[in-house]
Design an enzyme around this catalytic site. Structure first.
Site, mmCIF file in Angstrom:
data_model
loop_
_atom_site.group_PDB
_atom_site.id
_atom_site.type_symbol
_atom_site.label_atom_id
_atom_site.label_comp_id
_atom_site.label_asym_id
_atom_site.label_seq_id
_atom_site.Cartn_x
_atom_site.Cartn_y
_atom_site.Cartn_z
ATOM 1 N N GLY A 49 0.777 -1.237 0.000
ATOM 2 C CA GLY A 49 0.000 0.000 0.000
ATOM 3 C C GLY A 49 0.804 1.279 0.000
ATOM 4 C CB SER A 50 4.315 2.214 -0.707
ATOM 5 O OG SER A 50 4.568 1.858 -2.042
ATOM 6 C CG ASN A 51 2.050 3.294 -5.790
ATOM 7 O OD1 ASN A 51 2.457 4.313 -6.340
ATOM 8 N ND2 ASN A 51 2.658 2.119 -5.915
ATOM 9 N NE ARG A 83 -11.253 -12.425 -13.994
ATOM 10 C CZ ARG A 83 -10.113 -12.488 -13.299
ATOM 11 N NH1 ARG A 83 -9.842 -11.540 -12.417
ATOM 12 N NH2 ARG A 83 -9.266 -13.460 -13.475
ATOM 13 C CG MET A 114 -1.445 -8.182 -6.327
ATOM 14 S SD MET A 114 -0.417 -7.244 -7.482
ATOM 15 C CE MET A 114 0.569 -8.595 -8.117
ATOM 16 N NE ARG A 115 -10.200 -10.136 -7.830
ATOM 17 C CZ ARG A 115 -10.550 -11.404 -7.988
ATOM 18 N NH1 ARG A 115 -9.881 -12.356 -7.386
ATOM 19 N NH2 ARG A 115 -11.588 -11.730 -8.733
ATOM 20 C CG ASN A 137 -2.896 -0.722 -12.528
ATOM 21 O OD1 ASN A 137 -2.798 -0.858 -11.304
ATOM 22 N ND2 ASN A 137 -2.201 -1.478 -13.377
ATOM 23 C CG HIS A 192 2.728 -2.182 -15.121
ATOM 24 N ND1 HIS A 192 2.434 -3.392 -14.548
ATOM 25 C CD2 HIS A 192 3.751 -2.400 -15.983
ATOM 26 C CE1 HIS A 192 3.242 -4.311 -15.045
ATOM 27 N NE2 HIS A 192 4.045 -3.743 -15.918
ATOM 28 C CD GLU A 223 -12.904 -5.568 -21.464
ATOM 29 O OE1 GLU A 223 -12.645 -4.354 -21.280
ATOM 30 O OE2 GLU A 223 -13.833 -5.965 -22.187
HETATM 31 C C1 GRF Z 1 3.789 -1.270 -7.285
HETATM 32 O O1 GRF Z 1 5.065 -1.564 -7.781
HETATM 33 C C2 GRF Z 1 2.823 -1.020 -8.406
HETATM 34 O O2 GRF Z 1 3.407 -0.461 -9.531
HETATM 35 C C3 GRF Z 1 2.338 -2.416 -8.729
HETATM 36 O O3 GRF Z 1 2.271 -3.077 -7.493
HETATM 37 C C4 GRF Z 1 3.164 -2.453 -6.565
HETATM 38 C C5 GRF Z 1 2.334 -2.036 -5.392
HETATM 39 O O4 GRF Z 1 3.119 -1.502 -4.362
HETATM 40 N N1 GRF Z 1 1.073 -2.362 -9.434
HETATM 41 P P1 GRF Z 1 2.387 -0.774 -3.146
HETATM 42 O O5 GRF Z 1 1.397 -1.795 -2.571
HETATM 43 O O6 GRF Z 1 1.694 0.440 -3.681
HETATM 44 O O7 GRF Z 1 3.466 -0.441 -2.172
#
Ligand code: GRF
Length: 200
Positions: free
Chosen positions: A12-14, A64, A89-90, A106, A108, A141
């Site tokens: 959850g750092s983002n 899903r 992660m889905r 999202n 990436h 999707e």
């Molecule tokens: C990040 O590297 C993001 O780009 C990817 O999953 C990771 C999530 O990291 N989709 P965090 O949970 O936000 O720390």
């Protein structure tokens, strides 16, 4: 005030970076709800500590679309305007995407369309690219596939490990995800085909 819904599965750092920028006024919105599909996600605990609505909807064993209907219902209950996937992660179902058209972002950890999917930083190292980075994109999707909102590049150094490269990319993730959220909330863009073009 616009309302954000955050979906996460882990660290959850983002999400934390977005929360900091909301608190600082750099993102003109409030975080309406944080949803995790994994009960043990650290990001869920952080959300609770920040006093946010933190909801766990376990996905294990669910079809899903059955699962996505639960998530969409929770997001709608909290009147969410923009959904931010932050390490969620889905893959989303077509149903989910239809419910929030061009309203799901999202992040990436690679310069898409290079290295979609899991372990993007490992993929980049293995391929031997000299530059990698991160991408904020709209979600459809398909996997890591929608129109690109922002990207940031970082060098790949000769002595990089997955950890050191990931850390360099993560710093940029934290910066551009909030910028992208604010840009989309501001409405100062249009989408032409695959291109997201800034307007005034
Ligand atoms: C990040 O590297 C993001 O780009 C990817 O999953 C990771 C999530 O990291 N989709 P965090 O949970 O936000 O720390």
């Amino acid at each position: 005030m616009k309302r954000l819904g955050i979906l996460l599965s882990g660290r959850g750092s983002n999400f934390e970076a977005i929360a900091r920028n909301v608190a600082a006024g750099n993102i003109e919105a409030e975080i309406a709800v944080v949803i995790s599909n994994r009960p043990e996600a650290r990001g869920l605990e952080t959300a609770r500590q920040l006093g946010l609505n933190a909801v766990c909807l376990p996905s294990r064993g669910l079809d899903r679309e059955v699962y996505d209907r639960q998530v969409v219902a929770e997001l709608k209950k909290h009147c969410v305007d923009l959904v931010c996937l932050a390490g969620f992660m889905r893959l989303l179902s077509a149903y989910f995407v239809r419910e929030f058209p061009n309203r799901i972002l999202n992040i990436h950890p690679a310069l898409l369309p290079s290295f979609p999917g899991l372990d993007a930083q490992h993929q980049a190292l293995e391929h031997g690219v000299k530059i990698s980075g991160c991408t904020v994109h709209f979600v459809d999707e398909y996997l890591d596939a929608g129109p690109i909102v922002l990207q940031a590049a970082v060098p790949v150094l000769d002595d990089d490990t997955v950890e050191s490269l990931s850390a360099r990319i993560l710093e940029q993730e934290h910066r551009i995800y909030s910028q992208a959220v604010q840009l989309i909330l501001s409405g100062k863009y249009r989408i032409e085909g695959r291109r997201v073009i800034r307007t005034r």
